[in-house]
Scaffold this motif. Structure first.
Motif, PDB file in Angstrom:
ATOM      1  N   SER A 176      40.006  35.753  52.644  1.00 39.99           N
ATOM      2  CA  SER A 176      40.106  35.834  51.162  1.00 39.99           C
ATOM      3  C   SER A 176      39.147  36.747  50.763  1.00 39.99           C
ATOM      4  N   ASP A 177      39.420  37.614  49.946  1.00 37.07           N
ATOM      5  CA  ASP A 177      38.407  38.451  48.950  1.00 37.07           C
ATOM      6  C   ASP A 177      39.058  38.398  47.571  1.00 37.07           C
ATOM      7  N   LEU A 178      39.083  37.574  46.800  1.00 33.94           N
ATOM      8  CA  LEU A 178      39.656  37.466  45.558  1.00 33.94           C
ATOM      9  C   LEU A 178      39.402  38.575  44.620  1.00 33.94           C
ATOM     10  N   PRO A 179      40.414  39.555  44.301  1.00 32.84           N
ATOM     11  CA  PRO A 179      40.055  40.567  43.378  1.00 32.84           C
ATOM     12  C   PRO A 179      39.772  40.277  41.821  1.00 32.84           C
ATOM     13  N   PHE A 180      38.707  40.918  41.133  1.00 32.65           N
ATOM     14  CA  PHE A 180      38.287  40.567  39.978  1.00 32.65           C
ATOM     15  C   PHE A 180      38.540  42.067  39.234  1.00 32.65           C
ATOM     16  N   ILE A 181      39.231  41.993  38.008  1.00 33.76           N
ATOM     17  CA  ILE A 181      39.304  43.460  37.175  1.00 33.76           C
ATOM     18  C   ILE A 181      38.532  42.944  35.963  1.00 33.76           C
ATOM     19  N   ALA A 195      46.282  46.613  38.532  1.00 28.54           N
ATOM     20  CA  ALA A 195      46.720  45.372  38.798  1.00 28.54           C
ATOM     21  C   ALA A 195      47.803  45.293  40.119  1.00 28.54           C
ATOM     22  N   HIS A 196      48.556  46.134  40.166  1.00 30.48           N
ATOM     23  CA  HIS A 196      49.575  46.388  41.141  1.00 30.48           C
ATOM     24  C   HIS A 196      48.783  46.644  42.540  1.00 30.48           C
ATOM     25  N   SER A 197      47.821  47.385  42.465  1.00 32.94           N
ATOM     26  CA  SER A 197      46.933  47.484  43.756  1.00 32.94           C
ATOM     27  C   SER A 197      46.229  46.372  44.032  1.00 32.94           C
ATOM     28  N   ALA A 198      45.831  45.592  43.136  1.00 34.26           N
ATOM     29  CA  ALA A 198      45.128  44.586  43.253  1.00 34.26           C
ATOM     30  C   ALA A 198      46.033  43.325  43.764  1.00 34.26           C
TER      31      ALA A 198
END
Length: 698
Positions: free
Chosen positions: A81-86, A127-130
């Motif tokens: 897991s490597d949770l994305p943050f925007i 968002a789509h990439s994340a």
């Protein structure tokens, strides 16, 4: 790829100022993500987990807050897991130009900064990439879980098979082994076990062979398979079986031996014991042969004794059956003989007294008793399957239909008779007269079982019995015509059914049955190549079913009985009959009949004296002979010898029963059989028909 999640992944939104949350939710919906709005930092921290797909926050929402809890959760993520943050910022740029952004990047890890203002499509794209990246992480999680489950199944299988797994890094010389593998070498699960320890555990006489096998497997790539002795720390010797294969990484480097080990001490001990037993095999075979010979001799003695006891038991059962049979015969024949002898004595007395008016009555009484005695003997012969039958191709359905009126009159008006007959019935080869008697007898028994009235159902049908169906019925597989009679009477208990075919066994009151009806039917069915079976339930009724073999020729039309027998036929001048019978009274009766018919008669008391007459020049138009003759020559042998001397000699056998061993299947052309006792008119008709050349005298 399966995504084993507890709930659908959601994007987490923490934009607490103004309309940012609703706008962000709408834009993320365009990116294909479901979202959850977290109004404060505590709810965001609580929502962080493996099922979150990414987090959208504004920089001002995080400014001046304690991110320790969130940073701890980010740092504690599993390896997949490597949770994305925007993070949406207002100027200042990324971490390279903005210290605050650098701080966020350090705390949150996988951060993408988006400076406002921005085009909505830019956020949708990020968002789509994340989301796409997070889905790949979920796929990696699924693979990891499948690998873990596969590893657990493998470990379960290894434990169930008592197989220890191990891996030897050839270049590093490092051995990794499971607890089960260590146990094969007598080590505990927590005791270190290196490759040097392994070599030290192998028996010195097997160590070089083991190392040579390892080198061959590494060099040539062949599977490593070996059995060797092991020395345990407690000093005991055991056996191990090792199997392995060389594997390499994706680049063909880092060779490793990967395999399993098992303890085969028990098997080896059994093999050693077997080897030792084989070494003494000859001695043990001789000893065992002697023991078997003694046991065989003892078994022979025991078998002889058992056979003797079985003979005694069979003799006892035979005597019991004979006692029952002779008792019944004596009872019935004594009654009949009393009628015959009493009538003759009265006849003799009336003749002496000159009172001739009553002679006909006494003669009739004697004849009636004699006829009943003849019927009794025919029933006995039917039970023993030695009666003389006249089998013909017969349509059983037509025969049963022809008897319907007689059956209805016999059973009376209180009983309903139903008859069903299948179409296209096969013919069967039976004596139609005997079959009529059997059917009528079954209907009379059914009537007697229904004193208060009821129903009799007669069924005729074709049946094909396979081996599983035929064997319980005592028949061979094939086609049969089934004739069944079912009543709604009192039924029979199993012990009564078991004895129903025994001669003289009856449940009827004294004087109402001889106990020979069913035994006669059984004998007739068996002599005709068929079988009879009973199914009965107490209080519900009985079904008795005859199975008669299918015959491949067409059934003959029923014969019309002659209504006017006419006068006995007279002999032509000079016609001579040779009478051979060891019973003087029978010879006397036959000769008297021949004399009344105008035939000349020659007499002989046995086969040899009869043959002497046939060898002479005397005229003989017909030989009348008993089948069972004394002196070593029976009637059939006499007939064969007579025909050798006089080809075309006509022969009439008179017999109490047709002995199959003497007569063969049926008499040949020019021969006929007359069963004792017989009517004198029948004897006269047989004699005349044979001399006249009728091929089938009746």
């Amino acid at each position: 790829m399966r995504l084993p999640t507890h709930q659908l992944p959601q994007a987490l939104i923490h934009t607490p100022y103004g309309r940012d949350a609703s706008i962000a939710e709408a834009l993320l919906r365009e990116a294909g993500a479901t979202s959850r709005v977290c109004p404060d930092l505590a709810s965001l921290e609580l929502a962080l987990g493996e099922d979150a797909c990414f987090v959208l926050v504004t920089e001002e929402a995080l400014r001046g807050t304690d991110l320790g809890g969130i940073a701890a959760k980010v740092a504690a993520q599993p390896t997949w897991s490597d949770l994305p943050f925007i993070v949406l910022t207002r100027g200042g740029g990324g971490p390279e130009r903005n210290p605050a952004a650098a701080h966020l990047s350090e705390a949150l890890g996988n951060v993408t900064f988006l400076e406002r203002p921005f085009h909505p499509a830019t956020l949708v794209s990020i968002a789509h990439s994340a989301l796409k990246g997070r889905n790949r992480q979920f796929e990696a999680r699924a693979r990891i879980e499948e690998l873990r489950e596969s590893e657990e199944r493998l470990q379960t299988a290894l434990l169930a098979g008592r197989l220890g797994s191990w891996e030897f890094d050839i270049e590093a010389g490092v051995l990794t082994s499971s607890a089960t593998c260590k146990a094969v070498f007598g080590r505990g699960p927590n005791v270190p076990f290196t490759y040097s320890d392994l070599l030290a555990s192998i028996h010195p006489l097997d160590r070089d062979r083991m190392q040579a096998a390892v080198r061959a497997s590494i060099t040539d790539g062949i599977d490593y398979a070996i059995e060797y002795r092991t020395l345990w720390p407690d000093g005991s010797t055991h056996w191990a079986e090792i199997r392995a294969r060389v594997v390499r990484d994706r680049y063909g480097a880092r060779p490793r031996l990967v395999g399993v080990s098992s303890d085969i001490t028990d098997r080896k001990t059994a093999e050693d014991r077997l080897h030792q037993l084989n070494e003494t095999l000859e001695e043990r075979v001789a000893l065992r042969t002697t023991e078997l010979r003694r046991a065989h001799d003892a078994a022979l003695v025991e078998a002889a004794e058992r056979e003797r006891m079985e003979d005694l038991l069979r003799q006892s059962q035979k005597m019991e059956a004979v006692g029952q049979l002779t008792g019944g015969l004596a009872h019935d024949f004594n009654n009949l003989l009393a009628g015959i002898t009493g009538s003759l004595e009265l006849l003799q007395a009336r003749v002496r007294q000159g009172r001739t008016a009553e002679l006909e009555r006494f003669i009739g009484m004697a004849q009636e008793a004699a006829t009943r005695a003849a019927a009794l003997t025919h029933r006995l012969l039917a039970f023993s399957r030695r009666q003389t039958l006249d089998p013909r191709p017969t349509d059983v359905g037509r025969l049963a239909a022809g008897l319907s009126d007689l059956i209805s009159r016999t059973v009376g008006p209180s009983i309903t008779v139903e008859m069903t007959s299948a179409s296209n019935l096969w013919p069967t080869l039976v004596d139609p007269n005997q079959l009529e008697n059997a059917l009528l007898n079954l209907c009379i028994n059914a009537r007697d079982a229904m004193p208060d009235g009821g129903r009799i159902r007669i069924e005729v049908e074709n049946v094909i019995l396979n081996p599983l169906q035929a064997e319980p019925r005592g028949l061979s597989p094939g086609g049969y015509v089934s004739l069944g009679v079912t009543d709604t009477g009192t039924g029979m208990s199993p012990d009564i059914v078991e004895r129903a075919f025994d001669p003289f066994f009856t449940t009827k009151p004294i004087g109402q049955g001889t106990g020979l009806g069913l035994s006669m039917i059984y004998g007739f069915a068996r002599q005709s190549g068929g079988q009879v079976r009973i199914h009965s339930e107490v209080g519900r009724g009985t079904t008795i079913r005859l199975y008669l073999p299918r015959h491949l020729t067409s059934a003959a039309a029923p014969e019309e009985a002659s209504l006017s027998p006419g006068l006995p036929p007279q002999a032509e001048p000079g016609e001579t009959v040779l009478v051979v019978d060891d019973e003087p009274s029978v010879r006397m009766l036959v000769v008297e009949v021949l004399g009344d018919l105008g035939y000349a008669a020659l007499e002989a008391e046995d086969g040899r004296s009869g043959l002497e007459i046939l060898r002479s020049a005397a005229r003989v138009d017909l030989l009348v002979s008993d089948v069972g003759l004394p002196g070593g020559m029976n009637g059939r042998q006499l007939a064969d010898a007579g025909r050798a001397l006089r080809p075309g000699l006509k022969v009439l056998f008179i017999t109490g029963y047709a002995e199959s061993a003497v007569m063969g299947a049926y008499p040949t052309s020019g021969m006929s059989v007359l069963t004792k006792p017989f009517a004198l008119e029948g004897l006269a008709a047989k004699i005349k028909a044979l001399i006249a050349g009728d091929p089938s005298p009746s």
